[in-house]
Design a protein around this motif. Structure first.
Motif, mmCIF file in Angstrom:
data_model
loop_
_atom_site.group_PDB
_atom_site.id
_atom_site.type_symbol
_atom_site.label_atom_id
_atom_site.label_comp_id
_atom_site.label_asym_id
_atom_site.label_seq_id
_atom_site.Cartn_x
_atom_site.Cartn_y
_atom_site.Cartn_z
ATOM 1 N N ARG A 99 -6.396 5.344 -10.037
ATOM 2 C CA ARG A 99 -5.659 4.789 -11.183
ATOM 3 C C ARG A 99 -4.543 3.839 -10.763
ATOM 4 N NH1 ARG A 99 -5.688 10.363 -13.073
ATOM 5 N NH2 ARG A 99 -3.428 10.483 -12.726
ATOM 6 N N ALA A 100 -4.147 3.881 -9.486
ATOM 7 C CA ALA A 100 -3.020 3.072 -9.012
ATOM 8 C C ALA A 100 -3.347 1.577 -9.092
ATOM 9 C CB ALA A 100 -2.669 3.452 -7.580
ATOM 10 N N ARG A 101 -2.318 0.785 -9.358
ATOM 11 C CA ARG A 101 -2.488 -0.666 -9.446
ATOM 12 C C ARG A 101 -1.350 -1.375 -8.702
ATOM 13 N NH1 ARG A 101 -6.582 1.013 -10.679
ATOM 14 N NH2 ARG A 101 -7.942 0.523 -12.473
ATOM 15 N N TYR A 102 -1.743 -2.436 -7.996
ATOM 16 C CA TYR A 102 -0.749 -3.294 -7.363
ATOM 17 C C TYR A 102 -0.006 -4.071 -8.448
ATOM 18 C CZ TYR A 102 -3.089 -2.425 -2.886
ATOM 19 O OH TYR A 102 -3.618 -1.835 -1.762
ATOM 20 N N GLU A 103 1.026 -4.807 -8.046
ATOM 21 C CA GLU A 103 1.831 -5.549 -9.004
ATOM 22 C C GLU A 103 1.008 -6.593 -9.759
ATOM 23 O OE1 GLU A 103 5.203 -7.152 -7.032
ATOM 24 O OE2 GLU A 103 6.123 -5.192 -6.632
ATOM 25 N N ASP A 104 -0.064 -7.107 -9.135
ATOM 26 C CA ASP A 104 -0.898 -8.101 -9.810
ATOM 27 C C ASP A 104 -1.977 -7.467 -10.685
ATOM 28 O OD1 ASP A 104 -2.726 -7.089 -8.008
ATOM 29 O OD2 ASP A 104 -3.091 -8.998 -6.983
ATOM 30 N N ILE A 129 -6.969 -0.506 -5.628
ATOM 31 C CA ILE A 129 -7.388 -0.331 -4.240
ATOM 32 C C ILE A 129 -8.912 -0.247 -4.237
ATOM 33 C CG2 ILE A 129 -7.144 1.063 -2.159
ATOM 34 C CD1 ILE A 129 -4.680 2.367 -3.409
ATOM 35 N N SER A 130 -9.566 -0.954 -3.339
ATOM 36 C CA SER A 130 -11.022 -0.916 -3.283
ATOM 37 C C SER A 130 -11.506 0.483 -2.895
ATOM 38 C CB SER A 130 -11.542 -1.931 -2.269
ATOM 39 O OG SER A 130 -11.256 -1.517 -0.942
ATOM 40 N N ASP A 131 -12.719 0.812 -3.317
ATOM 41 C CA ASP A 131 -13.267 2.132 -3.005
ATOM 42 C C ASP A 131 -13.335 2.372 -1.494
ATOM 43 O OD1 ASP A 131 -13.500 2.455 -5.683
ATOM 44 O OD2 ASP A 131 -15.687 2.588 -5.730
ATOM 45 N N ARG A 161 0.829 -1.201 0.000
ATOM 46 C CA ARG A 161 0.000 0.000 0.000
ATOM 47 C C ARG A 161 0.867 1.256 0.000
ATOM 48 N NH1 ARG A 161 -5.071 0.904 1.888
ATOM 49 N NH2 ARG A 161 -5.521 -1.064 0.819
ATOM 50 N N ARG A 162 1.928 1.244 0.798
ATOM 51 C CA ARG A 162 2.808 2.421 0.841
ATOM 52 C C ARG A 162 3.410 2.716 -0.531
ATOM 53 N NH1 ARG A 162 4.593 4.910 5.541
ATOM 54 N NH2 ARG A 162 6.423 5.615 4.397
#
Length: 452
Positions: free
Chosen positions: A237-242, A246-248, A101-102
């Motif tokens: 717009r952010a996305r984790y590596e997978d 992030i959920s609303d 998350r950071r």
């Protein structure tokens, strides 16, 4: 760095008084209590406290560094803030989830984006100070709260309107209740009806979620969504590596974290800044001369020194996840370690004459992240630290450019606890004169006030 160990437990010395007595002393007069404990037992003390239970209080920089450089497999969160802010707040996350998350949250508050936010902060400062009285005492804390709240709202959501006006009214109330709940035992944070702290917070939170849901929908429907620079859009717009988002609901929790923690602590530091510089006339004169010359080094050093001498947060804490060695001590699993920020900032081995307010200590000598810790440290260092520093720089620069501050020989303002943050008791009182209307110099105090 702390290390896992199977060695026998070895805790620092500490008082043997009952838990309730220790808790009353620690929570009702924390600064005096911590000062007395460190003088008697040294820079590591074992305590037995309500809420925390068995805890180790530290302030020695080498121990602080070891703790802050320890990974999330050994130490985790030890705070009630996550329960107040929601399960999606970084204050609620541990381990890989916290680290991932950071990575998504740091970019919006660093680098070139800060330059874009500076104009927002200056606009809010100019809007607020338009109504400041001349030649009469007034507390600056309410104005600082307005400036920092409006600035973070605009940076987070990118626009203004009815929703923003409602958030300006709602969030200060929500922060006050949340700050008080964060230091209460879990039982007292429950919802006991609409007038209880838990019930009040639940009502505020429901309305906050409704507003944020509408703002999320507005952002997603914006034709320029992919180019929007506000924090909300960046998070959407952010996305984790997978590739997941992030959920609303987690976004709402993170935004509440940024809005709550990001505005009150910065505003309180700005009020302390006014309180401190007015009691040091020579410094005040130098700051005015510097801003006229287009410089900023002394302004930045003064901000750092205010944060050292008047930290608005008493401490930061970690929970041990395994038995570990910290310096000469061996601390058991599920034990709280509290870092006293005030005690660390008063360490005579790291700061010459720590009781003296002296920004020159930071000229050509930026603070070290393990001795100067107003933003905490390590993997849980405040994400908004760069944004907060920018806010303070722009606000101080603008105030010095627009006003002459009258010095004062009055005693320093006492500390007043607002739940989490410690504010000047009188609100950082100022007397100002607009530079544009000055016809004669303001009489100055001939000698500097005591640094207390």
């Amino acid at each position: 760095m702390a290390q896992v160990t199977s060695d026998p437990i070895r805790l620092p010395p500490g008082p043997r008084t009952p838990k309730l007595i220790q808790g009353l002393q620690f929570f009702t007069s924390r600064r005096a209590s911590v000062g007395g404990l460190t003088r008697r037992y040294g820079s590591a003390v074992t305590l037995n406290l309500p809420i925390f239970g068995k805890a180790v209080l530290i302030s020695e920089p080498s121990l602080v560094k070891d703790l802050f450089t320890t990974g999330g497999d050994l130490v985790g969160r030890a705070t009630n803030l996550g329960e107040v802010l929601g399960p999606g707040s970084t204050f609620s996350l541990d381990g890989d989830e916290h680290r991932e998350r950071r990575k998504l949250l740091v970019p919006p508050f660093h680098g070139k984006r800060m330059q874009g936010y500076e104009a927002i902060v200056e606009e809010e400062v100019m809007r607020e100070i338009a109504g400041w009285p001349e030649g009469a005492e007034f507390p600056t804390l309410p104005s600082m709260m307005h400036i920092t709240l409006n600035a973070i709202l605009r940076a987070v959501f990118g626009a203004e309107g009815a929703a923003f006006d409602e958030l300006r009214e709602l969030l200060p109330k929500q922060v006050v209740v949340g700050s008080r709940m964060a230091v209460l035992p879990k039982f007292f944070r429950r919802d006991f009806g609409p007038r209880s702290p838990g019930g009040t917070m639940a009502r505020y939170r429901r309305r906050y979620d409704e507003i944020v849901d509408s703002l999320i929908a507005d952002a997603r429907s914006d034709p320029a969504f992919d180019e929007r620079p506000d924090v909300l859009s960046l998070m959407l717009r952010a996305r984790y590596e997978d590739g997941s988002a992030i959920s609303d609901r987690h976004i709402a929790d993170e935004l509440l974290t940024l809005l709550s923690a990001g505005h009150e602590t910065t505003a309180t530091t700005l009020a302390w800044l006014v309180e401190r510089v007015r009691r040091h006339p020579q410094l005040l004169a130098r700051l005015s001369e510097e801003v006229d010359a287009g410089g900023s080094e002394l302004q930045q050093a003064t901000i750092w020194e205010v944060q050292r001498a008047r930290p608005v947060i008493d401490g930061t804490s970690r929970l041990t996840l395994q038995r570990m060695r910290l310096g000469e001590w061996v601390i058991p699993e599920k034990h709280v370690i509290i870092v006293s920020i005030a005690a660390a900032h008063s360490n005579r081995e790291r700061f010459d004459n720590p009781s003296v307010f002296d920004p020159d200590r930071f000229i050509d000598n930026p603070p070290d992240n393990y001795t100067w810790i107003p933003f905490g440290g390590g993997i849980r260092r405040c994400i908004g630290a760069a944004f907060a520093n920018m806010e303070m720089r722009v606000t101080l620069r603008t105030l010095l450019r627009e006003f002459i501050f009258e010095p004062t020989g009055a005693p320093g303002e006492a500390y007043h606890s607002r739940g989490i943050a410690n504010a000047p008791a009188d609100g950082g009182v100022a007397v100002v004169h607009r530079r544009a209307t000055m016809t004669r110099p303001v009489d100055s105090v001939s000698t500097q006030a005591a640094a207390g």
